[in-house]
Design a protein around this motif. Structure first.
Motif, short mmCIF file in Angstrom:
data_model
loop_
_atom_site.label_atom_id
_atom_site.label_comp_id
_atom_site.label_asym_id
_atom_site.label_seq_id
_atom_site.Cartn_x
_atom_site.Cartn_y
_atom_site.Cartn_z
N ASN A 181 -6.08 11.70 0.39
CA ASN A 181 -5.28 10.68 0.15
C ASN A 181 -5.75 9.83 -1.22
OD1 ASN A 181 -3.61 11.30 2.47
ND2 ASN A 181 -5.42 10.13 3.64
N VAL A 210 0.97 -1.06 0.01
CA VAL A 210 -0.15 0.07 -0.10
C VAL A 210 0.94 1.28 -0.18
CG1 VAL A 210 -1.88 1.13 1.14
CG2 VAL A 210 -1.79 -1.06 1.20
N LEU A 223 -7.47 3.68 6.36
CA LEU A 223 -6.76 4.35 5.52
C LEU A 223 -7.87 5.37 4.94
CD1 LEU A 223 -5.20 1.17 4.75
CD2 LEU A 223 -3.59 3.02 4.73
N TYR A 230 -4.68 6.27 -2.86
CA TYR A 230 -3.81 5.17 -2.66
C TYR A 230 -3.51 4.01 -3.63
CZ TYR A 230 -5.16 6.24 2.23
OH TYR A 230 -5.34 6.91 3.46
N ALA A 266 0.54 5.58 -0.04
CA ALA A 266 -0.59 6.70 -0.06
C ALA A 266 0.31 7.78 -0.72
CB ALA A 266 -0.67 7.19 1.30
#
Length: 233
Positions: free
Chosen positions: A14, A3, A200, A16, A5
């Motif tokens: 954000n 992952v 997230l 991702y 960001a």
């Protein structure tokens, strides 16, 4: 799970990138304003090949770059049907003050290939199993994505969009927002998740469900409202 960001240039959104590992196919979540060059750098650095864009909702700060990102690679964008009209015309989700920031005109185009997201469905993309949770309130078509892994501890990662933030929740005062629906989403789709779930969010730092259950004032209020009444003596 890999992952990364990638912060957008406006509104602190954000974006991702998630993949089974570096050098694999990947999925992009919420490519916002001014994200293309930084996103390309991340993809090149980690040798990732995008197969789809997932959108948590239709607001422009999360969708602005969806057309160039998808168009350059011939990949689809996924959005909940209740937010499809925002993908076609993002001005419908703006207040008048926000429209004024763009001078009343939005330099935006919708992607060519758009696929629907259904509540509770699990879609297989880039070697990942992505579960969709429809969580209206911020917008009618807001969703969250649950994916196994992505944290040091075992469990799922939740890409919460503008439903849940560290210490806060998404606003409900824009067109299409609904506070009652938001509280229902928090009750039914957020508070039911395990404490170890990594969150997230669409803005701000990552957190966990356990941390938010204990300290987020909005979740604490929902929990209080759900508590059974105290019996008298």
């Amino acid at each position: 799970m890999f992952v990364a960001a990638v912060p957008a240039q406006a509104f602190g959104t954000n974006c991702y990138v998630l993949a089974p590992a570096a050098g694999e196919q990947c999925v992009i979540v919420d490519p916002g304003i001014g994200i293309v060059r930084a996103l390309d750098d991340v993809l090149a650095e980690h040798r990732l090949q995008p197969v789809a864009v997932l959108l948590t909702h239709g607001h422009l700060d999360h969708t602005f770059s969806v057309a160039p990102v998808c168009g350059a690679r011939g990949i689809p964008a996924y959005v909940h049907p209740d937010d499809r009209e925002l993908l076609d015309d993002p001005a419908k989700g703006f207040s008048s003050d926000m429209l004024n920031l763009f001078g009343g005109r939005l330099p935006y185009t919708a992607p060519d290939d758009v696929k629907p997201l259904g509540d509770g469905e699990t879609i297989s993309l880039a070697g990942l199993e992505v579960t969709v949770d429809h969580a209206p309130g911020h917008t009618g078509g807001s969703v969250m994505f649950r994916v196994a892994g992505g944290a040091a501890e075992e469990g799922e990662s939740l890409f919460s969009g503008d439903v849940l933030f560290a210490g806060s929740i998404g606003r409900t005062d824009l067109p299409g927002g609904d506070l009652t629906a938001m509280l229902r989403s928090l009750r039914d789709k957020v508070l039911t998740l395990p404490d170890a779930t990594r969150v997230l969010p669409g803005h701000g730092p990552s957190t966990t469900i356990g941390r938010e259950r204990a300290a987020n004032p909005y979740l604490r209020e929902v929990t209080r409202q759900l508590a059974p009444p105290t019996k008298g003596l």
